[in-house]
Structures are given as structure tokens and as C-alpha cells.
Design an enzyme around this catalytic site. Structure first.
Site, PDB file in Angstrom:
ATOM      1  N   PHE A  42       0.830  -1.213   0.000  1.00 40.11           N
ATOM      2  CA  PHE A  42       0.000   0.000   0.000  1.00 40.11           C
ATOM      3  C   PHE A  42       0.864   1.262   0.000  1.00 40.11           C
ATOM      4  O   PHE A  42       0.539   2.248   0.676  1.00 40.11           O
ATOM      5  CB  PHE A  42      -0.951   0.029   1.196  1.00 40.11           C
ATOM      6  CG  PHE A  42      -1.807  -1.195   1.354  1.00 40.11           C
ATOM      7  CD1 PHE A  42      -2.282  -1.889   0.248  1.00 40.11           C
ATOM      8  CD2 PHE A  42      -2.131  -1.661   2.620  1.00 40.11           C
ATOM      9  CE1 PHE A  42      -3.073  -3.019   0.394  1.00 40.11           C
ATOM     10  CE2 PHE A  42      -2.924  -2.789   2.784  1.00 40.11           C
ATOM     11  CZ  PHE A  42      -3.394  -3.468   1.659  1.00 40.11           C
TER      12      PHE A  42
ATOM     13  N   GLY B   6      -3.030   7.225   7.292  1.00 42.30           N
ATOM     14  CA  GLY B   6      -2.621   8.162   8.320  1.00 42.30           C
ATOM     15  C   GLY B   6      -2.968   7.675   9.714  1.00 42.30           C
ATOM     16  O   GLY B   6      -2.898   8.428  10.686  1.00 42.30           O
TER      17      GLY B   6
ATOM     18  N   GLN C  78     -26.521  10.959  -3.251  1.00 39.27           N
ATOM     19  CA  GLN C  78     -27.941  10.622  -3.182  1.00 39.27           C
ATOM     20  C   GLN C  78     -28.800  11.710  -3.844  1.00 39.27           C
ATOM     21  O   GLN C  78     -29.772  11.415  -4.533  1.00 39.27           O
ATOM     22  CB  GLN C  78     -28.363  10.434  -1.723  1.00 39.27           C
ATOM     23  CG  GLN C  78     -29.779   9.897  -1.539  1.00 39.27           C
ATOM     24  CD  GLN C  78     -29.914   8.434  -1.923  1.00 39.27           C
ATOM     25  OE1 GLN C  78     -28.899   7.729  -2.024  1.00 39.27           O
ATOM     26  NE2 GLN C  78     -31.132   7.978  -2.150  1.00 39.27           N
TER      27      GLN C  78
ATOM     28  N   GLU D 107       0.972  15.032   9.359  1.00 36.08           N
ATOM     29  CA  GLU D 107       0.343  14.183   8.357  1.00 36.08           C
ATOM     30  C   GLU D 107      -1.170  14.146   8.554  1.00 36.08           C
ATOM     31  O   GLU D 107      -1.942  14.248   7.588  1.00 36.08           O
ATOM     32  CB  GLU D 107       0.912  12.765   8.439  1.00 36.08           C
ATOM     33  CG  GLU D 107       0.255  11.789   7.469  1.00 36.08           C
ATOM     34  CD  GLU D 107       0.858  10.397   7.527  1.00 36.08           C
ATOM     35  OE1 GLU D 107       0.282   9.478   6.914  1.00 36.08           O
ATOM     36  OE2 GLU D 107       1.911  10.221   8.190  1.00 36.08           O
ATOM     37  N   ARG D 108      -1.607  14.027   9.788  1.00 33.01           N
ATOM     38  CA  ARG D 108      -3.038  13.932  10.060  1.00 33.01           C
ATOM     39  C   ARG D 108      -3.739  15.263   9.847  1.00 33.01           C
ATOM     40  O   ARG D 108      -4.887  15.300   9.393  1.00 33.01           O
ATOM     41  CB  ARG D 108      -3.244  13.388  11.477  1.00 33.01           C
ATOM     42  CG  ARG D 108      -2.883  11.914  11.539  1.00 33.01           C
ATOM     43  CD  ARG D 108      -2.661  11.376  12.931  1.00 33.01           C
ATOM     44  NE  ARG D 108      -2.310   9.952  12.842  1.00 33.01           N
ATOM     45  CZ  ARG D 108      -1.770   9.247  13.828  1.00 33.01           C
ATOM     46  NH1 ARG D 108      -1.514   9.830  14.996  1.00 33.01           N
ATOM     47  NH2 ARG D 108      -1.485   7.965  13.662  1.00 33.01           N
TER      48      ARG D 108
ATOM     49  N   GLY E   4     -29.218  11.356  -7.502  1.00 34.78           N
ATOM     50  CA  GLY E   4     -29.984  10.215  -7.995  1.00 34.78           C
ATOM     51  C   GLY E   4     -29.103   9.285  -8.808  1.00 34.78           C
ATOM     52  O   GLY E   4     -27.917   9.098  -8.520  1.00 34.78           O
ATOM     53  N   GLY E   5     -29.665   8.705  -9.860  1.00 30.58           N
ATOM     54  CA  GLY E   5     -28.924   7.752 -10.694  1.00 30.58           C
ATOM     55  C   GLY E   5     -27.700   8.361 -11.346  1.00 30.58           C
ATOM     56  O   GLY E   5     -26.706   7.663 -11.580  1.00 30.58           O
TER      57      GLY E   5
ATOM     58  N   THR F 276      -5.959   4.617  11.101  1.00 33.65           N
ATOM     59  CA  THR F 276      -7.408   4.494  10.949  1.00 33.65           C
ATOM     60  C   THR F 276      -8.132   5.385  11.955  1.00 33.65           C
ATOM     61  O   THR F 276      -7.574   5.774  12.987  1.00 33.65           O
ATOM     62  CB  THR F 276      -7.863   3.039  11.167  1.00 33.65           C
ATOM     63  OG1 THR F 276      -7.610   2.684  12.539  1.00 33.65           O
ATOM     64  CG2 THR F 276      -7.131   2.081  10.239  1.00 33.65           C
TER      65      THR F 276
END
Length: 381
Positions: free
Chosen positions: A159, A365, A338, A244-245, A341-342, A367
């Protein structure tokens, strides 16, 4: 409050970053997303525009500006434009990796490595996470054994952001058996025999940002590439985590602001039952809630930014900012999708990219569960 934090020089710089994003990033982002990686030239363009290496001294080619507000502006403007997969490469370079070189490198190391980072020729990465080790740095197993003027490194990382492009990888290795006092930082360079990059990992979001597995097999790294003192790596890693956070919080909040702004445009233009969908009471209330939550979060994050500028940002406050801003980022993206919509589920709409790009913010950073643990300990629990 933003007007009290940023001065006229920052306003001009922000305008320049916005133009750079509009001209150099937005027209190319879909191509990069499809390719799964950003063009290498992006870093050179960013360097030419002065978006890299703010704290690097003039003698090493940088502006020598110790002002995190410039870093924050870069993170904000890329995230607000919903092109986080491009901006991450710059915030990783400026906010997360470069501080290790500025704070720990010798003059000789700085002369070797810093000029390339400023102009964009040298891409940086940091390698902590291993296949069996996430937030627990004390469990790192990649080992470096001293052999005269060399370290022999064996192990693997995963990662790793900018893993394909990276020329210098600041790598956490175990040089002694003590969980905390046995870690060191080695700078591993592109082309060293025994250093291999795995595949460019496929992610649900941030498609244009290269993320890789790295492996080290009898890799010989010169002792001259030791960053800081041997067996002091754990404390160096922990010391840089608050910035970093904060960087993650800044970009997360800006992404929430960006997706909210684009959604407001959409709900004013999209009609249903003969009227704009934004005029329906439920939708109006949803947007009122989101606008309020974003404004409240902005005040807190700016307060943390000011604390950091004064050297007063604590680990707990940084954890609060990271946790709150990233949870809000994901909530805003979900609720705005939301409202589309689609259409919100279609990749051609930026809200869909904001939805999947934002999810990782609650993971890297440290969890958000780790953030709550840090906050809880600060409360004496």
C-alpha cells in the site's frame, strides 16, 4: 476565520494553484484515471510552478519558506476540485515525506536529495505498512543487518503511495529486536539491486494515484543512506504524524466543500415535477445541514492549522481533526451523491469520484479507530 489565517500572499498563491489545477490537471484527470497512474511530467510541471518543497533552503534550490499554509493551500485546491488522486502525490511529497529529509538528513544527504524534490525530478515515498502490519509500527518485520559500510535489507512493504513513481523511498526497517527502539529509517533509491516494485494495485478510488507493493531481497543500502540515528526511527515516524493527520483533515474538509458546491449547482439546475430539486423541503434541509457541518468543521480545522503554525498542535488535537474531517468528507459525499440520484452513480459526474476517493481518508494516516484510541488516552482513559 480564513481571512484571519491567510494573508494577501497566500491569496495570490491560492489563485495560482487554482489556475494550475484548471489548466494542468482537470483536462487530463480522466486520462490518468483510466491509465491508473499520473504522467511523470505532472511532477515536473508542479515543480516549475513552485508547488514543491516549500521548506527546502535556497542553497538546495528551494524557497526556504517554513509556512504550512502554503502546503495546506495545495491540498485544499486539489481536493476542492475533486482531483485528489493528483493532489495526493504533492501532499505526500510536501507534507508527509519531505519533513523527514528536512529534519533528519545531513548536509551531504540534503545536497544529494533535496534539489531534485523541489523541481519535481525526484519523487518521494515513505514505506511503513507491511502485508501483516498496518497501524502497529512496532510490529514491522522488514530487517536491515549491518555489514560494514552497508545494510542488507530483506522484507516487503505494501500500500505504498507513489510506489511506482518514487525515486527515493524512506523505509522503516528493523535494526534491533526492541519493538520501539529497534526501528531505523533507510533511504532506498530507484535502481538499487534487490529493490523490486510489484504491481500497481487496483483500488476502488484514487485510480490515478499509483499504489504499490515493494520488496527487498538482499538489498545492499549504504550506511550513508541512514536517515537520522540508528534505532531512532520509531520516534521520528511518530513525531511527524500530527502534521500528516492535519494534512489529511485539510484535504478531507476541502473535498467536502468541493462536492457540496458542485451539488448546489446541480440541484438548482436539475428539475423534477416542474421545479428545481433543490427547492424541495427535504433536499433543502439536507443541504442546510451539510453546509452547517462543513462551516463548523472549517473553524476547527483552521484552529488546528494555527496551532501547528505556532508549534502547539498536539497528537490528540490532530487525531480529532483527522477523524472528524474525514468522517464528514465521506458523509457529505454520500449524501450529495444521493441528491444526484442515478446520475450520481455515473463516473462522468465528479460526485461519484468524490465518493470513492474519499473512503480511504478514514483509513490511512492511522485508521479513525486509532484516532479515537489516541483521543481516549488523552482523556485519561
Amino acid at each position: 476565520m480564513a481571512a484571519q489565517v491567510y494573508d494577501s500572499e497566500h491569496v495570490l498563491f491560492r489563485d495560482m494553484v487554482r489556475v494550475f489545477v484548471a489548466r494542468q490537471v482537470l483536462p487530463k484527470i480522466e486520462e490518468w484515471e483510466r491509465a491508473g497512474i499520473i504522467d511523470r511530467s505532472f511532477y515536473l510541471d508542479a515543480g516549475a510552478q513552485g508547488l514543491l518543497g516549500f521548506g527546502v533552503e535556497e542553497k538546495y534550490g528551494g524557497p526556504g519558506v517554513e509556512d504550512f499554509r502554503f502546503n495546506a493551500i495545495v491540498g485544499e485546491e486539489f481536493s476542492r476540485a475533486l482531483v485528489a488522486s493528483a493532489g495526493l502525490g504533492l501532499t505526500l511529497q510536501n507534507d508527509i515525506v519531505l519533513p523527514y529529509l528536512l529534519g533528519l538528513a545531513t548536509d551531504e544527504q540534503k545536497a544529494r536529495w533535496l534539489p531534485g524534490t523541489v523541481c519535481g525530478q525526484t519523487v518521494l515515498a515513505v514505506a511503513m505498512t507491511e502485508p501483516g502490519t498496518g497501524s502497529d509500527l512496532a510490529a514491522i518485520r522488514t530487517r536491515a543487518v549491518r555489514d560494514g559500510d552497508w545494510y542488507v535489507v530483506n522484507g516487503a512493504k505494501t500500500f505504498i503511495s507513489s510506489g511506482q513513481h518514487a525515486d527515493l523511498v524512506i523505509t522503516a526497517v528493523r535494526t534491533a529486536d526492541d519493538p520501539h527502539r529497534g526501528l531505523s529509517l533507510l533511504v532506498i533509491e530507484r535502481g538499487m539491486p534487490g529493490f523490486e516494485r510489484g504491481r500497481n494495485l487496483e483500488k476502488i478510488g484514487l485510480h490515478a494515484q499509483d499504489t504499490s507493493e515493494l520488496s527487498f531481497t538482499d538489498l545492499r543500502v549504504p550506511v550513508a543512506n541512514l536517515l537520522g540515528e540508528e534505532n531512532a526511527g520509531f520516534y521520528a515516524l511518530v513525531r511527524n504524524l500530527p502534521q500528516e493527520r492535519l494534512s489529511i483533515a485539510v484535504s478531507g474538509l476541502a473535498a467536502a466543500e468541493g462536492v457540496l458546491a458542485q451539488t448546489l449547482i446541480y440541484v438548482k439546475e436539475r428539475t423534477a415535477f416542474g421545479q428545481p430539486i433543490g427547492s424541495f423541503q427535504h433536499n433543502k434541509f439536507v443541504l442546510a445541514e451539510l453546509a452547517t457541518e462543513v462551516d463548523v468543521a472549517r473553524t476547527f480545522v483552521l484552529d488546528c492549522l494555527v496551532e501547528h503554525l505556532h508549534g502547539e498542535l498536539t497528537a490528540a488535537r490532530a487525531a480529532k481533526a483527522k477523524y472528524w474531517a474525514t468522517e464528514l468528507q465521506c458523509s457529505v459525499a454520500d449524501r450529495c451523491l444521493q441528491l444526484h440520484g442515478g446520475y450520481g452513480y455515473m463516473r462522468e459526474y465528479p460526485v461519484s469520484r468524490a465518493f470513492v476517493d474519499g473512503r480511504i481518508q478514514k483509513i490511512y494516516g492511522g485508521t479513525n479507530e486509532i484516532m479515537k484510541e489516541i483521543i481516549g488516552r488523552d482523556l485519561g482513559l
